[in-house]
Design a protein around this motif. Structure first.
Motif, PDB file in Angstrom:
ATOM      1  N   THR A   1      43.005  52.968  46.142  1.00 48.45           N
ATOM      2  CA  THR A   1      42.763  52.240  44.894  1.00 48.45           C
ATOM      3  C   THR A   1      44.071  51.908  44.205  1.00 48.45           C
ATOM      4  O   THR A   1      44.179  51.924  42.991  1.00 48.45           O
TER       5      THR A   1
ATOM      6  N   TRP B   1      43.945  42.070  41.196  1.00 48.34           N
ATOM      7  CA  TRP B   1      43.513  43.029  42.210  1.00 48.34           C
ATOM      8  C   TRP B   1      43.522  42.465  43.625  1.00 48.34           C
ATOM      9  O   TRP B   1      43.685  43.218  44.593  1.00 48.34           O
ATOM     10  N   LEU B   2      43.313  41.167  43.767  1.00 50.76           N
ATOM     11  CA  LEU B   2      43.152  40.572  45.096  1.00 50.76           C
ATOM     12  C   LEU B   2      44.293  39.656  45.502  1.00 50.76           C
ATOM     13  O   LEU B   2      44.366  39.217  46.652  1.00 50.76           O
TER      14      LEU B   2
ATOM     15  N   ASN C   1      45.819  42.271  51.057  1.00 55.66           N
ATOM     16  CA  ASN C   1      46.815  42.016  50.011  1.00 55.66           C
ATOM     17  C   ASN C   1      47.644  43.259  49.722  1.00 55.66           C
ATOM     18  O   ASN C   1      48.873  43.183  49.590  1.00 55.66           O
ATOM     19  N   ASN C   2      47.003  44.424  49.629  1.00 53.00           N
ATOM     20  CA  ASN C   2      47.732  45.664  49.373  1.00 53.00           C
ATOM     21  C   ASN C   2      48.669  46.024  50.517  1.00 53.00           C
ATOM     22  O   ASN C   2      49.710  46.646  50.304  1.00 53.00           O
TER      23      ASN C   2
ATOM     24  N   THR D   1      47.004  49.966  42.455  1.00 51.70           N
ATOM     25  CA  THR D   1      46.999  48.785  41.606  1.00 51.70           C
ATOM     26  C   THR D   1      48.121  47.850  41.984  1.00 51.70           C
ATOM     27  O   THR D   1      49.111  48.243  42.589  1.00 51.70           O
ATOM     28  N   THR D   2      47.963  46.584  41.631  1.00 46.80           N
ATOM     29  CA  THR D   2      49.032  45.621  41.847  1.00 46.80           C
ATOM     30  C   THR D   2      50.019  45.697  40.690  1.00 46.80           C
ATOM     31  O   THR D   2      49.776  46.334  39.690  1.00 46.80           O
TER      32      THR D   2
ATOM     33  N   ALA E   1      37.542  50.234  51.139  1.00 47.91           N
ATOM     34  CA  ALA E   1      38.995  50.092  51.029  1.00 47.91           C
ATOM     35  C   ALA E   1      39.639  51.453  51.210  1.00 47.91           C
ATOM     36  O   ALA E   1      39.074  52.488  50.867  1.00 47.91           O
TER      37      ALA E   1
ATOM     38  N   GLN F   1      40.793  38.860  38.899  1.00 49.98           N
ATOM     39  CA  GLN F   1      40.697  38.746  40.354  1.00 49.98           C
ATOM     40  C   GLN F   1      42.076  38.637  41.000  1.00 49.98           C
ATOM     41  O   GLN F   1      42.359  39.283  42.016  1.00 49.98           O
TER      42      GLN F   1
ATOM     43  N   THR G   1      40.031  41.060  51.405  1.00 47.85           N
ATOM     44  CA  THR G   1      41.154  40.448  50.703  1.00 47.85           C
ATOM     45  C   THR G   1      41.997  41.497  50.006  1.00 47.85           C
ATOM     46  O   THR G   1      43.228  41.454  50.023  1.00 47.85           O
ATOM     47  N   TYR G   2      41.335  42.479  49.401  1.00 47.94           N
ATOM     48  CA  TYR G   2      42.037  43.559  48.699  1.00 47.94           C
ATOM     49  C   TYR G   2      42.889  44.385  49.665  1.00 47.94           C
ATOM     50  O   TYR G   2      44.064  44.661  49.404  1.00 47.94           O
TER      51      TYR G   2
ATOM     52  N   PRO H   1      37.578  47.858  45.745  1.00 47.13           N
ATOM     53  CA  PRO H   1      38.375  47.722  44.530  1.00 47.13           C
ATOM     54  C   PRO H   1      37.559  47.445  43.270  1.00 47.13           C
ATOM     55  O   PRO H   1      38.136  47.156  42.233  1.00 47.13           O
TER      56      PRO H   1
END
Length: 339
Positions: free
Chosen positions: A303, A265-266, A212-213, A305-306, A300, A262, A208-209, A64
């Motif tokens: 890509t 994204w995480l 989380n996603n 996004t949150t 990852a 942070q 973590t990314y 990420p």
């Protein structure tokens, strides 16, 4: 006489009303949109090559930190957001260029002023690196935050992405029967959730990314190496830019902007300071050197996004002066190049 007084009173009322309307109209004409004041550039030529513009190199194949969603040609990620924040802090517009893994040549050729996403532990770097703006290490994830640090026993089962630095770290510290390899990190975390393994080994940031996603509730319970992180790279002889970057990064850490990026994204601020080390943990520099030819970085799957509206709004504010980008959260002025 009475008629005259009544007429005079009417005239006075009309005049008063007209004055009020003119005053109101004047107020409406002055209600212009707010524009933030232009910041004074902190650096200029020849410290940077283009007046008023900070040219930043990223690796657009390293989500990420930086990547290109399949639906867009724009580069997005943590490094792009941090670059936008740096440019804003320095009073400059932003230009982002994909330099791939050729950070050193991009700097030495003058293609960019600085590069993002440089491993602080990489002793082969031929340029100056800043303090880290994003900490990381090979980490062990578990379903419970109360999980113990695993020991080298037959009962310990750890999943890791095949041929990755994390997989190398597991086989370096634990018996071969410990590891289960998967094609990607999401599959490794699925194995954790199904109970097939007790832990997942992954780069702390990438792991973590991905978790989380995917909406997975996992926790870092141990680190398999000392904490390193990602830094900004600048030509060693460019003393003024080195100092400006150091000052800007310090400000972004203290004012909370780095933490907001942070979290966006995480899903959280990346704080590894209280996480225990495994018994055989290496220093980050030793691990970087020993694993350089043994594996590749964790990757990852996408890509995406949150959608945290608070983080997006703060990131948009940070990027307000940066070229034609609408928000540091989703876009930047991008020049894509191939090497």
């Amino acid at each position: 006489m009475k008629h005259f007084k009544r007429f005079a009173a009417c005239c006075a009322a009309v005049a008063c009303a007209a004055a009020m309307l003119l005053t109101a109209a004047g107020c409406q004409q002055q209600q212009e949109p707010y524009s933030p004041p232009e910041a004074t550039p902190q650096v200029s030529k020849p410290t940077i090559a283009q007046e008023g513009v900070l040219r930043v190199g990223v690796n657009a194949s390293n989500a990420p930190l930086a990547g290109q969603p399949s639906s867009s040609t724009k580069i997005v990620g943590i490094d792009v957001d941090m670059a936008a924040a740096l440019a804003d802090q320095l009073g400059l517009k932003l230009e982002v260029t994909d330099v791939g893994t050729e950070a050193a040549s991009a700097l030495s050729s003058g293609k960019v002023d600085l590069v993002m996403g440089v491993s602080k532990a990489d002793s082969s770097a031929t340029f100056w690196t800043s303090d880290t703006y994003l900490p990381t290490a090979v980490a062990l994830f578990a379903q419970s935050s109360n999980s113990t640090v695993p020991t080298n026993t037959a009962a310990t089962k750890i999943a890791a992405q095949v041929s990755s630095n994390s997989a190398w770290a597991v086989t370096n510290e634990y018996d071969d029967s410990t590891i289960t390899t998967t094609d990607d990190l999401k599959s490794a975390f699925s194995s954790l959730q199904s109970g097939q393994v007790q832990y997942v080994a992954a780069d702390a940031v990438v792991g973590t990314y991905v978790a989380n996603n995917a909406g997975m509730d996992v926790h870092m319970v141990a680190l398999m190496q000392s904490v390193g992180g990602y830094s900004v790279g600048v030509l060693d002889g460019n003393t003024q830019l080195k100092q400006a970057v150091s000052n800007a990064l310090s400000a972004l850490n203290s004012n909370g902007v780095a933490a907001v990026i942070q979290k966006k994204w995480l899903g959280q601020k990346m704080d590894l300071s209280s996480i225990k080390l495994t018994a055989g943990a290496l220093s980050s520099s030793d691990s970087e050197s020993d694993s350089k030819d043994s594996g590749k970085s964790d990757t990852a799957a996408d890509t995406a996004t949150t959608t945290d509206p608070v983080a997006a709004a703060l990131a948009a504010t940070t990027a307000g002066r940066n070229s034609s980008s609408t928000a540091a959260s989703d876009s930047a002025t991008t020049t894509t190049s191939t090497n």
